[in-house]
Write a protein that holds these residues in place. Structure first.
Motif, PDB file in Angstrom:
ATOM      1  N   ILE A 100       0.831  -1.199   0.000  1.00  0.00           N
ATOM      2  CA  ILE A 100       0.000   0.000   0.000  1.00  0.00           C
ATOM      3  C   ILE A 100       0.863   1.245   0.000  1.00  0.00           C
ATOM      4  O   ILE A 100       2.037   1.219   0.386  1.00  0.00           O
ATOM      5  CB  ILE A 100      -0.957   0.043   1.215  1.00  0.00           C
ATOM      6  CG1 ILE A 100      -0.173   0.157   2.526  1.00  0.00           C
ATOM      7  CG2 ILE A 100      -1.862  -1.183   1.219  1.00  0.00           C
ATOM      8  CD1 ILE A 100      -1.059   0.409   3.743  1.00  0.00           C
ATOM      9  N   ARG A 101       0.249   2.338  -0.446  1.00  0.00           N
ATOM     10  CA  ARG A 101       0.903   3.655  -0.435  1.00  0.00           C
ATOM     11  C   ARG A 101       0.012   4.621   0.314  1.00  0.00           C
ATOM     12  O   ARG A 101      -1.184   4.734   0.025  1.00  0.00           O
ATOM     13  CB  ARG A 101       1.122   4.160  -1.864  1.00  0.00           C
ATOM     14  CG  ARG A 101       1.728   5.570  -1.945  1.00  0.00           C
ATOM     15  CD  ARG A 101       1.900   6.006  -3.398  1.00  0.00           C
ATOM     16  NE  ARG A 101       0.640   5.984  -4.118  1.00  0.00           N
ATOM     17  CZ  ARG A 101      -0.264   6.987  -4.100  1.00  0.00           C
ATOM     18  NH1 ARG A 101      -0.030   8.078  -3.371  1.00  0.00           N
ATOM     19  NH2 ARG A 101      -1.373   6.890  -4.795  1.00  0.00           N
ATOM     20  N   ASN A 102       0.578   5.294   1.290  1.00  0.00           N
ATOM     21  CA  ASN A 102      -0.163   6.313   2.020  1.00  0.00           C
ATOM     22  C   ASN A 102      -0.361   7.523   1.108  1.00  0.00           C
ATOM     23  O   ASN A 102       0.608   8.074   0.582  1.00  0.00           O
ATOM     24  CB  ASN A 102       0.582   6.715   3.292  1.00  0.00           C
ATOM     25  CG  ASN A 102      -0.224   7.675   4.156  1.00  0.00           C
ATOM     26  OD1 ASN A 102      -0.416   8.834   3.801  1.00  0.00           O
ATOM     27  ND2 ASN A 102      -0.699   7.178   5.286  1.00  0.00           N
ATOM     28  N   ARG A 103      -1.596   7.946   0.909  1.00  0.00           N
ATOM     29  CA  ARG A 103      -1.903   9.012  -0.035  1.00  0.00           C
ATOM     30  C   ARG A 103      -1.565  10.396   0.517  1.00  0.00           C
ATOM     31  O   ARG A 103      -1.624  11.382  -0.213  1.00  0.00           O
ATOM     32  CB  ARG A 103      -3.373   8.951  -0.432  1.00  0.00           C
ATOM     33  CG  ARG A 103      -3.762   7.618  -1.069  1.00  0.00           C
ATOM     34  CD  ARG A 103      -5.230   7.571  -1.443  1.00  0.00           C
ATOM     35  NE  ARG A 103      -5.509   8.430  -2.587  1.00  0.00           N
ATOM     36  CZ  ARG A 103      -6.618   9.136  -2.731  1.00  0.00           C
ATOM     37  NH1 ARG A 103      -7.542   9.143  -1.776  1.00  0.00           N
ATOM     38  NH2 ARG A 103      -6.821   9.862  -3.807  1.00  0.00           N
TER      39      ARG A 103
ATOM     40  N   GLY B 107       2.968   9.476   1.111  1.00  0.00           N
ATOM     41  CA  GLY B 107       3.624   8.687   0.071  1.00  0.00           C
ATOM     42  C   GLY B 107       4.350   7.450   0.568  1.00  0.00           C
ATOM     43  O   GLY B 107       4.971   6.733  -0.215  1.00  0.00           O
ATOM     44  N   ARG B 108       4.252   7.141   1.830  1.00  0.00           N
ATOM     45  CA  ARG B 108       4.978   6.006   2.392  1.00  0.00           C
ATOM     46  C   ARG B 108       4.459   4.687   1.807  1.00  0.00           C
ATOM     47  O   ARG B 108       3.263   4.467   1.703  1.00  0.00           O
ATOM     48  CB  ARG B 108       4.830   5.992   3.915  1.00  0.00           C
ATOM     49  CG  ARG B 108       5.568   4.844   4.596  1.00  0.00           C
ATOM     50  CD  ARG B 108       5.187   4.741   6.060  1.00  0.00           C
ATOM     51  NE  ARG B 108       5.803   3.556   6.662  1.00  0.00           N
ATOM     52  CZ  ARG B 108       5.328   2.945   7.735  1.00  0.00           C
ATOM     53  NH1 ARG B 108       4.224   3.397   8.326  1.00  0.00           N
ATOM     54  NH2 ARG B 108       5.942   1.886   8.233  1.00  0.00           N
ATOM     55  N   ILE B 109       5.392   3.805   1.456  1.00  0.00           N
ATOM     56  CA  ILE B 109       5.062   2.479   0.950  1.00  0.00           C
ATOM     57  C   ILE B 109       5.181   1.482   2.096  1.00  0.00           C
ATOM     58  O   ILE B 109       6.147   1.523   2.877  1.00  0.00           O
ATOM     59  CB  ILE B 109       5.999   2.066  -0.201  1.00  0.00           C
ATOM     60  CG1 ILE B 109       5.885   3.067  -1.358  1.00  0.00           C
ATOM     61  CG2 ILE B 109       5.671   0.660  -0.684  1.00  0.00           C
ATOM     62  CD1 ILE B 109       4.547   3.107  -2.026  1.00  0.00           C
ATOM     63  N   GLN B 110       4.210   0.574   2.181  1.00  0.00           N
ATOM     64  CA  GLN B 110       4.211  -0.393   3.277  1.00  0.00           C
ATOM     65  C   GLN B 110       3.690  -1.731   2.779  1.00  0.00           C
ATOM     66  O   GLN B 110       2.745  -1.796   1.985  1.00  0.00           O
ATOM     67  CB  GLN B 110       3.335   0.111   4.430  1.00  0.00           C
ATOM     68  CG  GLN B 110       3.292  -0.807   5.645  1.00  0.00           C
ATOM     69  CD  GLN B 110       2.383  -0.277   6.744  1.00  0.00           C
ATOM     70  OE1 GLN B 110       1.716   0.744   6.563  1.00  0.00           O
ATOM     71  NE2 GLN B 110       2.359  -0.967   7.875  1.00  0.00           N
ATOM     72  N   ASP B 111       4.295  -2.815   3.249  1.00  0.00           N
ATOM     73  CA  ASP B 111       3.821  -4.160   2.960  1.00  0.00           C
ATOM     74  C   ASP B 111       2.941  -4.635   4.111  1.00  0.00           C
ATOM     75  O   ASP B 111       3.307  -4.497   5.286  1.00  0.00           O
ATOM     76  CB  ASP B 111       4.986  -5.137   2.799  1.00  0.00           C
ATOM     77  CG  ASP B 111       5.790  -4.881   1.541  1.00  0.00           C
ATOM     78  OD1 ASP B 111       5.286  -4.161   0.661  1.00  0.00           O
ATOM     79  OD2 ASP B 111       6.923  -5.388   1.440  1.00  0.00           O
ATOM     80  N   ILE B 112       1.773  -5.187   3.753  1.00  0.00           N
ATOM     81  CA  ILE B 112       0.846  -5.711   4.746  1.00  0.00           C
ATOM     82  C   ILE B 112       0.695  -7.208   4.502  1.00  0.00           C
ATOM     83  O   ILE B 112       0.178  -7.624   3.461  1.00  0.00           O
ATOM     84  CB  ILE B 112      -0.540  -5.040   4.657  1.00  0.00           C
ATOM     85  CG1 ILE B 112      -0.423  -3.511   4.711  1.00  0.00           C
ATOM     86  CG2 ILE B 112      -1.464  -5.556   5.757  1.00  0.00           C
ATOM     87  CD1 ILE B 112       0.045  -2.975   6.037  1.00  0.00           C
ATOM     88  N   PRO B 113       1.134  -8.066   5.420  1.00  0.00           N
ATOM     89  CA  PRO B 113       1.005  -9.505   5.216  1.00  0.00           C
ATOM     90  C   PRO B 113      -0.427  -9.979   5.381  1.00  0.00           C
ATOM     91  O   PRO B 113      -1.200  -9.400   6.151  1.00  0.00           O
ATOM     92  CB  PRO B 113       1.898 -10.089   6.307  1.00  0.00           C
ATOM     93  CG  PRO B 113       1.879  -9.064   7.392  1.00  0.00           C
ATOM     94  CD  PRO B 113       1.799  -7.731   6.695  1.00  0.00           C
ATOM     95  N   ALA B 114      -0.793 -11.023   4.672  1.00  0.00           N
ATOM     96  CA  ALA B 114      -2.152 -11.558   4.772  1.00  0.00           C
ATOM     97  C   ALA B 114      -2.213 -12.949   4.169  1.00  0.00           C
ATOM     98  O   ALA B 114      -1.559 -13.229   3.161  1.00  0.00           O
ATOM     99  CB  ALA B 114      -3.149 -10.643   4.055  1.00  0.00           C
ATOM    100  N   GLU B 115      -3.003 -13.804   4.781  1.00  0.00           N
ATOM    101  CA  GLU B 115      -3.309 -15.110   4.209  1.00  0.00           C
ATOM    102  C   GLU B 115      -4.493 -15.026   3.255  1.00  0.00           C
ATOM    103  O   GLU B 115      -4.643 -15.860   2.365  1.00  0.00           O
ATOM    104  CB  GLU B 115      -3.629 -16.106   5.319  1.00  0.00           C
ATOM    105  CG  GLU B 115      -2.461 -16.425   6.231  1.00  0.00           C
ATOM    106  CD  GLU B 115      -2.917 -17.082   7.512  1.00  0.00           C
ATOM    107  OE1 GLU B 115      -2.955 -18.322   7.559  1.00  0.00           O
ATOM    108  OE2 GLU B 115      -3.254 -16.344   8.460  1.00  0.00           O
ATOM    109  N   LEU B 116      -5.350 -14.024   3.486  1.00  0.00           N
ATOM    110  CA  LEU B 116      -6.514 -13.815   2.626  1.00  0.00           C
ATOM    111  C   LEU B 116      -6.667 -12.329   2.349  1.00  0.00           C
ATOM    112  O   LEU B 116      -6.588 -11.509   3.269  1.00  0.00           O
ATOM    113  CB  LEU B 116      -7.793 -14.348   3.296  1.00  0.00           C
ATOM    114  CG  LEU B 116      -9.088 -14.185   2.490  1.00  0.00           C
ATOM    115  CD1 LEU B 116      -9.060 -15.049   1.232  1.00  0.00           C
ATOM    116  CD2 LEU B 116     -10.305 -14.533   3.340  1.00  0.00           C
TER     117      LEU B 116
END
Length: 470
Positions: free
Chosen positions: A169-172, A175-184
């Protein structure tokens, strides 16, 4: 993005069979999905590209939020099951009760529906109140967190490119980029869903799209209810009638002693959004009732227009290969003409179905794997959509300029002709009217209208009308 993640939180739901889920979109579809996911996942994160619901503004993330909405009875009942006390929450926020027999004044092709005694009631509220009420209940859940003003850039998969392991995701704002882990990952991002592009980027064939566009358009304004208003109705609805009567309107009560008025134009006959054109359109309707109601009323909002309201279905049920751990629901799959009021209820239905599929998955796979869930959910969701899709598109295909028309099979043509007979008979027969509302609100199957006693009433009433005009 690596397939191994350090845990960034202490799970609250330690008994959940799965660890993390992400929901893209914080509207009704996303909120209800997150609620049911919290029973199966220790942590659920909702990604919303705009601000979160605050109860005072219409959501920028829901383009049609400024326009009147109807929560069908089936949807209301599901939300009450999800959030006990939901109806009372809405009423405490200023929503209005509507009795279908006494509070609705509705003009069908052959005239106004009669007043009659019924126990069927619904709640009328603005979309901002509905969204905020659901949001408040979801936000109470310690297993659910929100990331507002965030946009999903991409899906992230495992080394084999067969399974989703999270999103980026990117914070609008910063502008920070972040990875969010998820199984679903659940895509409930609406009509603007980017899932087809993500599929293509990952080497997957995106879903086929079907579209039926009768070129509907709306213009909406909010009014104070005049102190001099003495009519008995709470809701006024003049329905367009294909193929010739392109114009209609609906007035719904909303919190704060206000009216929510939308002018409706089909077949490209869109209502203007300037003052003079808006009022002229209201005066041009087949009945003066709408214009008479607002001509002395005080407007308390600008005029908002909305045009992108065609029916569109993405066939996730027909994919040749499924990306495990990814499902789509809401308008990201089925975006129906809002004039039929089915969207929020179908979102609630989809959340129920997701809950059911996850429960069955847990029972069938002792190792807590989600393999096969995507295909199972999308195929079952399509079955739930079959009748609402057919109802909306068959009606819209009656307009002469509709794009995406398909040749109907003999059975569908027969059903269409019978449906027109039902609409024609409703102003003259209470039993037919009551059956129609039960089907419309999805608390009875369409076969109710084919029941022998209803069928006999429809035929008898239509014959009487034909003889009366002869």
């Amino acid at each position: 993005m690596s397939s191994e993640y350090p845990s960034p939180f202490t799970p609250n739901n330690t008994k959940a069979p799965f660890a993390r889920a992400v929901v893209i979109g914080g509207s009704v579809a996303g909120l209800t999905a997150a609620h049911v996911l919290s029973k199966h996942f220790a942590q659920v994160t909702i990604i919303e590209r705009s601000e979160l619901a605050n109860g005072t503004e219409f959501s920028k993330g829901v383009p049609q939020s400024r326009h009147p909405h109807i929560l069908l009875l089936r949807g209301e009942r599901i939300l009450e099951e999800h959030f006990p006390g939901f109806r009372q929450n809405l009423l405490a926020g200023g929503a209005n009760r509507l009795n279908f027999g006494n509070d609705l004044r509705m003009r069908f092709p052959d005239g106004w529906l009669p007043h009659y005694d019924t126990q069927m009631e619904a709640i009328a509220a603005s979309r901002r109140l509905l969204d905020y009420t659901i949001y408040q209940r979801v936000a109470e859940n310690p297993n659910i967190t929100f990331k507002a003003n965030s946009e999903v850039e991409s899906l992230c998969t495992d080394d084999s490119n067969q399974r989703v392991i999270g999103i980026q995701i990117r914070n609008r704002v910063n502008g920070r980029i972040q990875d969010i882990p998820a199984e679903l990952v659940v895509d409930a991002s609406g009509r603007s869903s980017k899932a087809p592009q993500w599929f293509s980027q990952l080497g997957y064939t995106p879903p086929e799209e079907q579209s039926v566009n009768a070129f509907p358009g709306y213009a909406t304004r909010i009014y104070e209810i005049p102190q001099t208003f003495t009519e008995e109705w709470k809701t006024l609805y003049i329905m367009p009638n294909p193929p010739e009567v392109t114009r209609g309107a609906i007035i719904l009560p909303m919190e704060g002693n206000l009216w929510h008025l939308s002018l409706i134009g089909m077949n490209g006959d869109h209502p203007p959004t300037d003052e003079a054109g808006f009022l002229e359109f209201a005066q041009s309707l087949v009945s003066p009732a709408v214009y008479d109601a607002i001509k002395e009323a005080t407007a308390v909002s600008p005029i908002w227009g909305y045009r992108n309201a065609e029916n569109r279905l993405r066939r996730y049920d027909k994919l040749d290969r499924y990306l495990e751990g990814f499902v789509a629901m809401g308008d990201a799959v089925y975006a129906l003409n809002p004039v039929y009021g089915q969207g929020m209820t179908l979102a609630a239905v989809a959340s129920q179905l997701l809950d059911q599929c996850l429960s069955e998955q847990t029972q069938q796979t002792g190792d807590n794997e989600l393999a096969g869930l995507a295909a199972k959910f999308q195929k079952q969701l399509k079955k739930e959509l079959a009748i609402p899709w057919q109802t909306a598109t068959n009606e819209d295909m009656r307009w002469p300029n509709t794009e995406g028309k398909q040749e109907l099979d003999p059975a569908s043509k027969l059903i269409g002709r019978y449906f027109k007979m039902v609409l024609r008979a409703m102003p003259h027969n209470i039993k037919i009217t009551d059956a129609f509302f039960r089907v419309q609100h999805m608390i009875a199957p369409p076969t109710l209208l084919m029941r022998p006693d209803i069928l006999a009433n429809v035929i008898k009433t239509n014959l009487s009308l034909r003889y009366a005009k002869a």
